[in-house]
Design a protein around this motif. Structure first.
Motif, PDB file in Angstrom:
ATOM      1  N   ASN A   1      -2.224  -9.346  -7.526  1.00 31.52           N
ATOM      2  CA  ASN A   1      -1.420  -9.694  -6.355  1.00 31.52           C
ATOM      3  C   ASN A   1       0.061  -9.411  -6.566  1.00 31.52           C
ATOM      4  N   ARG A   2       0.489  -9.089  -7.808  1.00 30.76           N
ATOM      5  CA  ARG A   2       1.880  -8.700  -8.038  1.00 30.76           C
ATOM      6  C   ARG A   2       1.909  -7.437  -8.877  1.00 30.76           C
ATOM      7  N   VAL A   3       2.730  -6.489  -8.431  1.00 30.71           N
ATOM      8  CA  VAL A   3       2.823  -5.188  -9.099  1.00 30.71           C
ATOM      9  C   VAL A   3       4.293  -4.907  -9.383  1.00 30.71           C
ATOM     10  N   GLY A   4       4.636  -4.715 -10.629  1.00 34.71           N
ATOM     11  CA  GLY A   4       6.028  -4.456 -10.990  1.00 34.71           C
ATOM     12  C   GLY A   4       6.163  -3.186 -11.795  1.00 34.71           C
ATOM     13  N   LEU A   5       7.248  -2.444 -11.532  1.00 34.26           N
ATOM     14  CA  LEU A   5       7.516  -1.221 -12.285  1.00 34.26           C
ATOM     15  C   LEU A   5       8.898  -1.326 -12.902  1.00 34.26           C
TER      16      LEU A   5
ATOM     17  N   ARG B   1      23.121   4.105  -4.464  1.00 35.10           N
ATOM     18  CA  ARG B   1      22.892   2.689  -4.113  1.00 35.10           C
ATOM     19  C   ARG B   1      21.408   2.348  -4.145  1.00 35.10           C
ATOM     20  N   VAL B   2      21.122   1.111  -4.544  1.00 34.87           N
ATOM     21  CA  VAL B   2      19.718   0.679  -4.586  1.00 34.87           C
ATOM     22  C   VAL B   2      19.202   0.504  -3.160  1.00 34.87           C
ATOM     23  N   VAL B   3      18.047   1.080  -2.897  1.00 35.94           N
ATOM     24  CA  VAL B   3      17.380   0.883  -1.604  1.00 35.94           C
ATOM     25  C   VAL B   3      16.568  -0.413  -1.715  1.00 35.94           C
ATOM     26  N   PRO B   4      16.905  -1.447  -0.924  1.00 35.74           N
ATOM     27  CA  PRO B   4      16.218  -2.735  -1.133  1.00 35.74           C
ATOM     28  C   PRO B   4      14.745  -2.720  -0.757  1.00 35.74           C
ATOM     29  N   GLU B   5      14.393  -1.930   0.265  1.00 34.96           N
ATOM     30  CA  GLU B   5      12.979  -1.907   0.676  1.00 34.96           C
ATOM     31  C   GLU B   5      12.590  -0.512   1.150  1.00 34.96           C
ATOM     32  N   ILE B   6      11.405  -0.079   0.778  1.00 34.59           N
ATOM     33  CA  ILE B   6      10.865   1.203   1.249  1.00 34.59           C
ATOM     34  C   ILE B   6       9.539   0.932   1.950  1.00 34.59           C
ATOM     35  N   THR B   7       9.372   1.522   3.114  1.00 39.04           N
ATOM     36  CA  THR B   7       8.094   1.467   3.832  1.00 39.04           C
ATOM     37  C   THR B   7       7.736   2.914   4.200  1.00 39.04           C
ATOM     38  N   PRO B   8       6.522   3.171   4.670  1.00 41.90           N
ATOM     39  CA  PRO B   8       6.189   4.547   5.060  1.00 41.90           C
ATOM     40  C   PRO B   8       7.169   5.084   6.105  1.00 41.90           C
ATOM     41  N   GLN B   9       7.688   4.191   6.964  1.00 45.03           N
ATOM     42  CA  GLN B   9       8.612   4.627   8.024  1.00 45.03           C
ATOM     43  C   GLN B   9       9.979   5.024   7.453  1.00 45.03           C
ATOM     44  N   THR B  10      10.469   4.277   6.454  1.00 45.08           N
ATOM     45  CA  THR B  10      11.824   4.555   5.957  1.00 45.08           C
ATOM     46  C   THR B  10      11.835   5.648   4.886  1.00 45.08           C
TER      47      THR B  10
ATOM     48  N   ALA C   1      -0.263   0.655   1.461  1.00 45.01           N
ATOM     49  CA  ALA C   1      -1.141   0.876   2.616  1.00 45.01           C
ATOM     50  C   ALA C   1      -2.472   0.162   2.411  1.00 45.01           C
ATOM     51  N   ALA C   2      -2.867  -0.016   1.161  1.00 48.39           N
ATOM     52  CA  ALA C   2      -4.121  -0.724   0.863  1.00 48.39           C
ATOM     53  C   ALA C   2      -3.895  -2.243   0.806  1.00 48.39           C
ATOM     54  N   GLY C   3      -2.644  -2.688   1.082  1.00 52.67           N
ATOM     55  CA  GLY C   3      -2.393  -4.127   1.213  1.00 52.67           C
ATOM     56  C   GLY C   3      -1.631  -4.783   0.072  1.00 52.67           C
ATOM     57  N   THR C   4      -1.228  -4.004  -0.938  1.00 52.63           N
ATOM     58  CA  THR C   4      -0.516  -4.613  -2.067  1.00 52.63           C
ATOM     59  C   THR C   4       0.878  -4.003  -2.203  1.00 52.63           C
ATOM     60  N   GLY C   5       1.889  -4.823  -2.015  1.00 57.56           N
ATOM     61  CA  GLY C   5       3.265  -4.382  -2.195  1.00 57.56           C
ATOM     62  C   GLY C   5       3.602  -4.297  -3.677  1.00 57.56           C
ATOM     63  N   SER C   6       4.737  -3.673  -3.985  1.00 58.65           N
ATOM     64  CA  SER C   6       5.143  -3.558  -5.389  1.00 58.65           C
ATOM     65  C   SER C   6       6.660  -3.609  -5.482  1.00 58.65           C
ATOM     66  N   ASP C   7       7.150  -3.788  -6.682  1.00 56.41           N
ATOM     67  CA  ASP C   7       8.576  -3.960  -6.929  1.00 56.41           C
ATOM     68  C   ASP C   7       9.025  -3.030  -8.050  1.00 56.41           C
TER      69      ASP C   7
ATOM     70  N   ASP D   1      14.507 -13.020  -7.625  1.00 51.31           N
ATOM     71  CA  ASP D   1      15.092 -11.765  -7.151  1.00 51.31           C
ATOM     72  C   ASP D   1      15.455 -10.893  -8.363  1.00 51.31           C
ATOM     73  N   HIS D   2      15.147  -9.588  -8.280  1.00 46.28           N
ATOM     74  CA  HIS D   2      15.420  -8.696  -9.409  1.00 46.28           C
ATOM     75  C   HIS D   2      16.417  -7.603  -9.058  1.00 46.28           C
ATOM     76  N   GLY D   3      16.939  -7.634  -7.836  1.00 50.93           N
ATOM     77  CA  GLY D   3      17.975  -6.670  -7.456  1.00 50.93           C
ATOM     78  C   GLY D   3      17.474  -5.249  -7.277  1.00 50.93           C
ATOM     79  N   GLY D   4      16.168  -5.024  -7.297  1.00 47.82           N
ATOM     80  CA  GLY D   4      15.633  -3.672  -7.199  1.00 47.82           C
ATOM     81  C   GLY D   4      15.053  -3.365  -5.827  1.00 47.82           C
ATOM     82  N   THR D   5      14.015  -2.540  -5.820  1.00 50.82           N
ATOM     83  CA  THR D   5      13.418  -2.041  -4.574  1.00 50.82           C
ATOM     84  C   THR D   5      12.025  -2.623  -4.374  1.00 50.82           C
ATOM     85  N   LYS D   6      11.768  -3.078  -3.155  1.00 48.01           N
ATOM     86  CA  LYS D   6      10.416  -3.537  -2.816  1.00 48.01           C
ATOM     87  C   LYS D   6       9.747  -2.426  -1.995  1.00 48.01           C
ATOM     88  N   VAL D   7       8.522  -2.078  -2.371  1.00 46.26           N
ATOM     89  CA  VAL D   7       7.752  -1.104  -1.594  1.00 46.26           C
ATOM     90  C   VAL D   7       6.709  -1.886  -0.807  1.00 46.26           C
ATOM     91  N   ARG D   8       6.772  -1.733   0.511  1.00 44.69           N
ATOM     92  CA  ARG D   8       5.901  -2.537   1.372  1.00 44.69           C
ATOM     93  C   ARG D   8       5.166  -1.630   2.363  1.00 44.69           C
TER      94      ARG D   8
END
Ligand code: IPE
Length: 251
Positions: free
Chosen positions: A166-170, A182-191, A221-227, A242-249
């Motif tokens: 349920n948690r994925v970290g890189l 600059r750090v991108v705080p969140e990435i989605t398929p749209q952004t 897309a399969a339902g698990t976000g990552s950081d 908070d880790h100051g990085g990017t969340k992929v959702r």
């Protein structure tokens, strides 16, 4: 539900990517100390190859497959990443973590560069016993190409689903995904398409940051976000802060 975490350690974090297979022991012992204090019931570590595997994979052109009589690169590359895996396991064990190395060459099968099978029942058993499986980007036999390279990021995507993490970290050597510094705080398929993502200048046969994000968007897309975060913030990620990085959702 208690956390089950899959943690990828980038090859550039645990090796000096500019050198000829030089392990970063200082980084490894810091990582091991962070993992040793995690109260999580399950943690799987996946690591990349860095300078211990990428140069070999490129030299033998494993991305182009392998024909009979040209199999030397399989053995040489697997030996390089396995030696690094032994160092990662040793660092974790000396911090008191019940780490055990698991090699994808032995557990997985690919087709056209993608994993089509990976035994995970033994991993479940290790987790149930309180152990930490340590898996790595590896050369894997490929039904169409003879052999291929399966990156740690592809393994993360596959195993996060198979092991219901349920948690994925890189953990990387940069503070997150960078766009114009600059750090991108969140990435989605749209952004994703609006970003200008740079790539590492070092030898990387598995697509660098772009390849990583493609895998993580597939996982989202399969339902698990990552950081994605800098390794210096590993303790924060593991503690759920908070880790100051990017969340992929998934968007
Ligand atoms: C590559 O794994 C594996 C081999 C080259 C054998 P990764 O692609 O996950 O490695 P890093 O993290 O980019 O170094």
């Amino acid at each position: 539900m208690s956390d089950r975490i899959i943690l990828k350690l980038g090859g550039s974090v645990i090796t000096d990517k500019g050198a000829d297979c030089r392990v970063n022991h200082a980084a490894l012992s810091g990582i091991a100390a962070d993992i040793a204090v995690v109260p999580a019931t399950g943690i799987v570590v996946v690591h990349g190859a860095g300078s211990c595997g990428h140069p070999e994979a490129r030299k033998y052109r494993l991305d182009q497959g392998v024909a009979a009589g040209q199999t030397e690169g399989i053995a040489v590359t697997h030996r390089a990443v396995s030696a690094l895996n032994a160092e990662v396991v040793a660092a974790l064990r000396s911090a008191g973590v019940q780490a055990l190395g698991v090699h994808p060459l032995h557990a997985g099968v690919a087709d056209k560069g993608r994993l089509v099978a990976f035994e995970s029942r033994h991993l479940e058993k290790m987790l149930a016993l309180g152990m930490v499986p340590v898996i790595h980007g590896d050369v894997v036999m490929d039904l169409s190409r003879g052999a291929c390279i399966v990156s740690g990021d592809q393994l993360v995507r596959y195993l996060a689903v198979a092991l219901k993490c349920n948690r994925v970290g890189l953990a990387t050597d940069v503070p997150g995904v960078l766009d114009g510094g600059r750090v991108v705080p969140e990435i989605t398929p749209q952004t994703m398409y609006t970003l200008q993502i740079g790539n590492s200048s070092y030898t990387d046969v598995t697509g660098g940051m772009k390849g990583k994000i493609d895998e993580l968007l597939g996982l989202a897309a399969a339902g698990t976000g990552s950081d994605i975060f800098e390794v210096s913030r590993l303790g924060d990620f593991l503690a759920g802060k908070d880790h100051g990085g990017t969340k992929v959702r998934g968007g």
